[in-house]
Design a protein around this motif. Sequence first.
Motif, PDB file in Angstrom:
ATOM      1  N   ALA A   8       0.841  -1.198   0.000  1.00 23.93           N
ATOM      2  CA  ALA A   8       0.000   0.000   0.000  1.00 23.93           C
ATOM      3  C   ALA A   8       0.876   1.248   0.000  1.00 23.93           C
ATOM      4  O   ALA A   8       1.688   1.448   0.899  1.00 23.93           O
ATOM      5  CB  ALA A   8      -0.932  -0.009   1.214  1.00 23.93           C
ATOM      6  N   ILE A   9       0.719   2.090  -1.006  1.00 29.29           N
ATOM      7  CA  ILE A   9       1.531   3.287  -1.206  1.00 29.29           C
ATOM      8  C   ILE A   9       0.745   4.514  -0.742  1.00 29.29           C
ATOM      9  O   ILE A   9      -0.414   4.698  -1.112  1.00 29.29           O
ATOM     10  CB  ILE A   9       1.915   3.458  -2.691  1.00 29.29           C
ATOM     11  N   ALA A  10       1.384   5.361   0.052  1.00 32.06           N
ATOM     12  CA  ALA A  10       0.719   6.552   0.580  1.00 32.06           C
ATOM     13  C   ALA A  10       0.148   7.412  -0.542  1.00 32.06           C
ATOM     14  O   ALA A  10       0.784   7.642  -1.565  1.00 32.06           O
ATOM     15  CB  ALA A  10       1.710   7.375   1.403  1.00 32.06           C
ATOM     16  N   THR A  11      -1.082   7.879  -0.321  1.00 34.05           N
ATOM     17  CA  THR A  11      -1.775   8.707  -1.300  1.00 34.05           C
ATOM     18  C   THR A  11      -2.185  10.015  -0.653  1.00 34.05           C
ATOM     19  O   THR A  11      -2.996  10.028   0.285  1.00 34.05           O
ATOM     20  CB  THR A  11      -3.022   7.971  -1.840  1.00 34.05           C
TER      21      THR A  11
ATOM     22  N   ASP B 219       2.162   8.800  -3.963  1.00 37.20           N
ATOM     23  CA  ASP B 219       3.562   9.188  -3.803  1.00 37.20           C
ATOM     24  C   ASP B 219       4.410   8.369  -4.782  1.00 37.20           C
ATOM     25  O   ASP B 219       4.705   7.198  -4.544  1.00 37.20           O
ATOM     26  CB  ASP B 219       3.992   8.920  -2.348  1.00 37.20           C
ATOM     27  N   LEU B 220       4.803   8.985  -5.891  1.00 32.31           N
ATOM     28  CA  LEU B 220       5.530   8.254  -6.927  1.00 32.31           C
ATOM     29  C   LEU B 220       6.937   7.854  -6.482  1.00 32.31           C
ATOM     30  O   LEU B 220       7.456   6.825  -6.920  1.00 32.31           O
ATOM     31  CB  LEU B 220       5.609   9.080  -8.212  1.00 32.31           C
TER      32      LEU B 220
ATOM     33  N   ARG C 183      10.390   3.198  -5.049  1.00 34.45           N
ATOM     34  CA  ARG C 183      11.176   2.392  -4.105  1.00 34.45           C
ATOM     35  C   ARG C 183      10.548   1.019  -3.909  1.00 34.45           C
ATOM     36  O   ARG C 183      11.254   0.002  -3.798  1.00 34.45           O
ATOM     37  CB  ARG C 183      11.303   3.135  -2.767  1.00 34.45           C
ATOM     38  N   ALA C 184       9.215   0.974  -3.877  1.00 35.93           N
ATOM     39  CA  ALA C 184       8.525  -0.308  -3.720  1.00 35.93           C
ATOM     40  C   ALA C 184       8.768  -1.203  -4.931  1.00 35.93           C
ATOM     41  O   ALA C 184       8.980  -2.414  -4.792  1.00 35.93           O
ATOM     42  CB  ALA C 184       7.027  -0.080  -3.515  1.00 35.93           C
TER      43      ALA C 184
ATOM     44  N   ALA D 109       4.764   5.656 -17.194  1.00 34.45           N
ATOM     45  CA  ALA D 109       6.144   5.398 -17.609  1.00 34.45           C
ATOM     46  C   ALA D 109       6.897   4.588 -16.556  1.00 34.45           C
ATOM     47  O   ALA D 109       7.657   3.665 -16.888  1.00 34.45           O
ATOM     48  CB  ALA D 109       6.866   6.715 -17.872  1.00 34.45           C
ATOM     49  N   LEU D 110       6.677   4.901 -15.279  1.00 29.66           N
ATOM     50  CA  LEU D 110       7.355   4.193 -14.184  1.00 29.66           C
ATOM     51  C   LEU D 110       6.946   2.721 -14.153  1.00 29.66           C
ATOM     52  O   LEU D 110       7.792   1.822 -14.029  1.00 29.66           O
ATOM     53  CB  LEU D 110       7.023   4.870 -12.849  1.00 29.66           C
TER      54      LEU D 110
END
Length: 468
Positions: free
Chosen positions: A218-221, A228-229, A234-235, A268-269
């Motif tokens: 879960a990535i902070a939003t 948070d790109l 990093r993930a 793109a990432l």
Amino acid sequence: MAKYEQLVAQIRQQIETEIWLPGEKLPSLREQVSLSGVSLMTVMHAYQVLESQGWIISRPQSGYYVAPRAEFLSQPVSHQKLQLAESVDINAFIFDVLQACRDPHIVPFGSAFPDPELFPQRQLMRALTTVSHSMKPVDALHNLPPGNEALRKTLAQRYALQGVQVSPDEIVITNGAMEALNLSLQAVTEPGDWVAIENPSFYGALQAIERLKLKAVAIATDPQTGIDLDELSRALESWPIKAMWMMSNQQNPVGCTLSREKKQQLVALLAQHNVTLIEDDVYSELYFGNEKPLPAKAFDRDDNVLHCSSFSKNLVAGFRVGWVAGGKHAQRIQRMQLMSTLSTSAPMQQALATYLGTRSYDRHLRRLRQVLEQRKNLALQSLKRHLPVGAKINESRGGYFLWIELPKQVNTTELYYRALEQKISIAPGKMFSSSEQYANYFRFNTAWWDDVQEAAVAKLGALIGELL
């Protein structure tokens, strides 16, 4: 556009660009007549519209003032930016909350759907009746996966209007967006795989991960700027992530829409790491303003984005018709659908194809957006009056959800149960994360609004006061 509508749009733009700040006094009626060169009746009408929409407020013997706006949320510093979950168990609680919203006597602030009275029920029923009388037995075969050809062609044309090239052949019609999203996730993962999601996240993603025995990152939003790109990057470097499920427009529950630049960077990432993006875009038609936001799919150059949507949030919930622009995965998704639900209802598909063939849909959407914006502004002003000091409301330019942070000592799951006793539902923060970090947050549905909702907000404010 009528003169009063032009003046409404002009003053709204001035408020949005902070020419007039919250709490500041606007020019008087006669001053506005002099400034704008229109009649006194036109100015009065414009001010009345702005007040009904919640943009301004009147004070007796004083004049008109810009209404107070919401205080933006930010990610609390105590929150970890990255949350790992080897297993997710959220279904039981979500089921209870959603079942409560079915009670017609409940004030549905916790509902996931807009007020059905805003939908063109009669026109849709006429289309369904016409289709039912004219259907032939062979038509059922024509609506098997990938779905009704006319409907898929219409969807492809609507993509093209935004400059997004999607062939009708890569669109699969599904039983609502949830089936589209679940089939998409299943098509690109195996049990035990890691999936990136937003935090907080739409509970449907948590349910799907639980059902498919996947693991979540879960990535902070951020409530205003979105995911948070840097943390996502990093993930992606640290875990063998196979897919990402997210909303780039009107994210549920926080309401943010990613900027055009951020969508490009996101696509793109993920392409760089060969991670498939499953884009949940069910709220994109519910934007406020003149320009519809592009989906992340618009920036996909590697056939790496599965774009999912439906008509459930903007036209009709009961038909349960959604779709996925599946690209290279379309054939696999079709096979999986045939082995599970077989197909989406043939009459529903044909009725929607008939309705979308008219100009009624876009007229309906314009009206729907206007009403939802008006009701959202009225709800904002009511919440500002009744919520305690320290509460924060995340305001977003679209949709019908508000994401609300209460003081830390208020547990919104307890608030949910107390409010339910008063015939009021909310969607507590526990629904949107596999951890307890949003225990003092809740999502609020603004799509219903009248005196009943106003009174319910006052009761809700009193209950929060008791918990404090």
